[in-house]
Design an enzyme around this catalytic site. Structure first.
Site, PDB file in Angstrom:
ATOM      1  N   ALA A  65       0.867  -1.177   0.000  1.00 57.65           N
ATOM      2  CA  ALA A  65       0.000   0.000   0.000  1.00 57.65           C
ATOM      3  C   ALA A  65       0.904   1.228   0.000  1.00 57.65           C
ATOM      4  CB  ALA A  65      -0.877  -0.014   1.242  1.00 57.65           C
ATOM      5  N   GLY A 108       0.518  -4.962   0.799  1.00 55.47           N
ATOM      6  CA  GLY A 108      -0.667  -4.986  -0.064  1.00 55.47           C
ATOM      7  C   GLY A 108      -0.379  -5.612  -1.423  1.00 55.47           C
ATOM      8  N   GLU A 111      -0.727  -9.190  -0.906  1.00 50.46           N
ATOM      9  CA  GLU A 111      -2.158  -9.437  -0.686  1.00 50.46           C
ATOM     10  C   GLU A 111      -2.948  -9.365  -1.990  1.00 50.46           C
ATOM     11  OE1 GLU A 111      -1.923  -6.414   2.459  1.00 50.46           O
ATOM     12  OE2 GLU A 111      -2.973  -7.833   3.745  1.00 50.46           O
ATOM     13  N   GLU A 131       4.462  -5.298   7.128  1.00 55.09           N
ATOM     14  CA  GLU A 131       3.717  -4.257   7.845  1.00 55.09           C
ATOM     15  C   GLU A 131       4.211  -4.069   9.280  1.00 55.09           C
ATOM     16  OE1 GLU A 131       2.344  -6.588   5.883  1.00 55.09           O
ATOM     17  OE2 GLU A 131       0.774  -5.697   4.640  1.00 55.09           O
TER      18      GLU A 131
HETATM   19  C1  HXC Z   1       5.103   4.395  -1.088  1.00 53.48           C
HETATM   20  C2  HXC Z   1       7.001   3.431  -1.915  1.00 53.48           C
HETATM   21  C3  HXC Z   1       6.622   2.184  -1.390  1.00 53.48           C
HETATM   22  C4  HXC Z   1       5.378   2.088  -0.687  1.00 53.48           C
HETATM   23  C5  HXC Z   1       8.530   1.950  -2.368  1.00 53.48           C
HETATM   24  N1  HXC Z   1       8.187   3.230  -2.511  1.00 53.48           N
HETATM   25  N2  HXC Z   1       7.586   1.282  -1.687  1.00 53.48           N
HETATM   26  N3  HXC Z   1       6.247   4.521  -1.767  1.00 53.48           N
HETATM   27  N4  HXC Z   1       4.661   3.229  -0.572  1.00 53.48           N
HETATM   28  N5  HXC Z   1       4.921   0.946  -0.201  1.00 53.48           N
HETATM   29  C6  HXC Z   1       8.932   4.308  -3.182  1.00 53.48           C
HETATM   30  C7  HXC Z   1      10.141   4.725  -2.369  1.00 53.48           C
HETATM   31  O1  HXC Z   1       9.775   5.634  -1.363  1.00 53.48           O
HETATM   32  C8  HXC Z   1      10.995   5.348  -3.444  1.00 53.48           C
HETATM   33  O2  HXC Z   1      10.509   6.632  -3.732  1.00 53.48           O
HETATM   34  C9  HXC Z   1      10.721   4.463  -4.654  1.00 53.48           C
HETATM   35  O3  HXC Z   1       9.489   3.820  -4.386  1.00 53.48           O
HETATM   36  C10 HXC Z   1      11.776   3.405  -4.851  1.00 53.48           C
HETATM   37  O4  HXC Z   1      11.908   2.692  -3.640  1.00 53.48           O
HETATM   38  P1  HXC Z   1      13.335   2.466  -2.906  1.00 53.48           P
HETATM   39  O5  HXC Z   1      13.032   2.198  -1.494  1.00 53.48           O
HETATM   40  O6  HXC Z   1      14.265   3.582  -3.207  1.00 53.48           O
HETATM   41  O7  HXC Z   1      13.847   1.144  -3.659  1.00 53.48           O
HETATM   42  P2  HXC Z   1      14.809   0.038  -3.059  1.00 53.48           P
HETATM   43  O8  HXC Z   1      15.943   0.652  -2.284  1.00 53.48           O
HETATM   44  O9  HXC Z   1      15.156  -0.820  -4.229  1.00 53.48           O
HETATM   45  O10 HXC Z   1      13.936  -0.800  -2.021  1.00 53.48           O
HETATM   46  C11 HXC Z   1      12.810  -1.548  -2.476  1.00 53.48           C
HETATM   47  C12 HXC Z   1      11.924  -1.957  -1.278  1.00 53.48           C
HETATM   48  C13 HXC Z   1      11.574  -0.699  -0.448  1.00 53.48           C
HETATM   49  C14 HXC Z   1      12.675  -2.970  -0.399  1.00 53.48           C
HETATM   50  C15 HXC Z   1      10.684  -2.620  -1.849  1.00 53.48           C
HETATM   51  O11 HXC Z   1      11.063   0.294  -1.347  1.00 53.48           O
HETATM   52  C16 HXC Z   1      10.555  -0.932   0.619  1.00 53.48           C
HETATM   53  O12 HXC Z   1      10.874  -1.481   1.664  1.00 53.48           O
HETATM   54  N6  HXC Z   1       9.319  -0.496   0.358  1.00 53.48           N
HETATM   55  C17 HXC Z   1       8.269  -0.564   1.350  1.00 53.48           C
HETATM   56  C18 HXC Z   1       7.756  -1.974   1.474  1.00 53.48           C
HETATM   57  C19 HXC Z   1       6.652  -2.059   2.507  1.00 53.48           C
HETATM   58  O13 HXC Z   1       6.890  -1.799   3.699  1.00 53.48           O
HETATM   59  N7  HXC Z   1       5.457  -2.443   2.088  1.00 53.48           N
HETATM   60  C20 HXC Z   1       4.320  -2.574   2.955  1.00 53.48           C
HETATM   61  C21 HXC Z   1       3.544  -1.319   2.922  1.00 53.48           C
HETATM   62  S1  HXC Z   1       2.238  -1.326   4.083  1.00 53.48           S
HETATM   63  P3  HXC Z   1      11.470   7.907  -3.836  1.00 53.48           P
HETATM   64  O14 HXC Z   1      10.527   9.032  -4.059  1.00 53.48           O
HETATM   65  O15 HXC Z   1      12.245   7.966  -2.580  1.00 53.48           O
HETATM   66  O16 HXC Z   1      12.323   7.586  -5.034  1.00 53.48           O
HETATM   67  C22 HXC Z   1       1.032  -2.198   3.374  1.00 53.48           C
HETATM   68  C23 HXC Z   1      -0.188  -2.292   4.226  1.00 53.48           C
HETATM   69  C24 HXC Z   1      -1.200  -3.126   3.555  1.00 53.48           C
HETATM   70  O17 HXC Z   1       1.117  -2.657   2.305  1.00 53.48           O
HETATM   71  C25 HXC Z   1      -2.446  -3.027   4.318  1.00 53.48           C
HETATM   72  C26 HXC Z   1      -3.614  -2.712   3.480  1.00 53.48           C
HETATM   73  C27 HXC Z   1      -3.389  -2.918   2.053  1.00 53.48           C
END
Ligand code: HXC
Length: 257
Positions: A65, A108, A111, A131
């Site tokens: 998400a 998400g 999911e 999460e």
């Molecule tokens: C918003 C995101 C994002 C996310 C990545 N980005 N994931 N933006 N929401 N979930 C953005 C980053 O901020 C970054 O933007 C760009 O995408 C590239 O990501 P990087 O982190 O620079 O890439 P990398 O170093 O290769 O790392 C990849 C990654 C990491 C390991 C996937 O991005 C990451 O950990 N993302 C979050 C994963 C996460 O926690 N997902 C769960 C979300 S909560 P900029 O602008 O800085 O370039 C969830 C709740 C679900 O899903 C519940 C209801 C659906």
């Protein structure tokens, strides 16, 4: 139909949805939610379509998400909007949906893949429910669907440690149906989808409905449901065609495709 966050195209009888927010690794925001659900609804209603594929990019199916969009939401916002409940509409899609996953399928994103009917993974796929690292928990089915796919022990491990599972572990655990080389992911997914779309559509839809019932019903009720639907299929012209073609040693030509 003009979409901002996805590409939607047809490949023969397959509707192909490509998540397309490359600067955010396809993070699921409100726009992407709206676009995916609209495309699914249109393909489901389109008689020319027999199967749907959802995919992302080489780097990410979807990294979850959109954290930046949701970080300032309050409990009241979530409750009043029933945040993420709109994804329940995916369960009303009656045609099969295949997730073709390369790269990250996190939170998400994992999911969304699990809400599809089955997952074909590239060798590069990485699944996770991170999460917990954000101080929350899965909110789009992760704690429920992941547990049904991989069992309690592994689901607990994934949700409590937030670690990622690679494609080989995902296949071993039953999360994905098959793993293919990254360069062949879309081709393999489209091949599977085309194969499905060439079968009798009512038969395909009844198979999907019956397998999904196994999640909801007791074994006895599920077996009863299966038997009743199986009986009813002998009213399909496609059943007569399929069985005649076998007996006559020829390929069937299904009418309702
Ligand atoms: C918003 C995101 C994002 C996310 C990545 N980005 N994931 N933006 N929401 N979930 C953005 C980053 O901020 C970054 O933007 C760009 O995408 C590239 O990501 P990087 O982190 O620079 O890439 P990398 O170093 O290769 O790392 C990849 C990654 C990491 C390991 C996937 O991005 C990451 O950990 N993302 C979050 C994963 C996460 O926690 N997902 C769960 C979300 S909560 P900029 O602008 O800085 O370039 C969830 C709740 C679900 O899903 C519940 C209801 C659906």
């Amino acid at each position: 139909m003009a979409y901002e966050t996805i590409l939607a195209e047809t490949r023969g009888k397959v509707g192909l949805i490509t998540l397309n927010r490359p600067t955010a690794l396809n993070a699921i925001n409100s726009g992407l939610t709206r676009d995916v659900l609209e495309a699914l609804k249109l393909y489901d209603a389109d008689p020319a379509i027999g199967c749907i594929v959802i995919t992302g990019s080489e780097k990410a199916f979807a990294a979850g998400a959109d954290i930046k969009e949701m970080q300032s939401r309050s409990y009241v916002d979530n409750y009043l909007d029933d945040f993420f409940a709109e994804w329940d509409a995916m369960q009303r899609v009656r045609k099969p949906i295949i997730a073709a996953v390369a790269g990250y399928a996190l939170g998400g994103g994992c999911e969304l893949a699990m809400a599809c009917d089955f997952i074909i993974a590239a060798e590069t796929a990485k699944f996770g429910q991170p999460e917990i690292t954000l101080g929350v928990m899965p909110g789009m089915g992760g704690s429920q669907r992941l547990t049904r796919f991989v069992g309690k022990s592994k689901a607990m491990d994934m949700c409590l440690t937030g670690r990622m599972m690679d494609a080989a572990e995902a296949e071993r655990s039953g999360l994905v149906s098959r793993v293919v080389p990254a360069g062949e992911l879309i081709e393999e997914a489209l091949k599977a989808a085309t194969k499905i779309a060439d079968f009798s559509l009512p038969a395909v839809m009844m198979n999907k409905e019956a397998v999904n019932r196994s999640y909801e019903l007791t074994l006895q009720e599920g077996l009863r449901f299966e038997r009743r639907v199986f009986h009813s299929m002998f009213a399909l012209e496609d059943q007569k065609e399929g069985m005649s073609a076998f007996a006559e040693k020829r390929k069937p030509t299904f009418k309702n495709r």
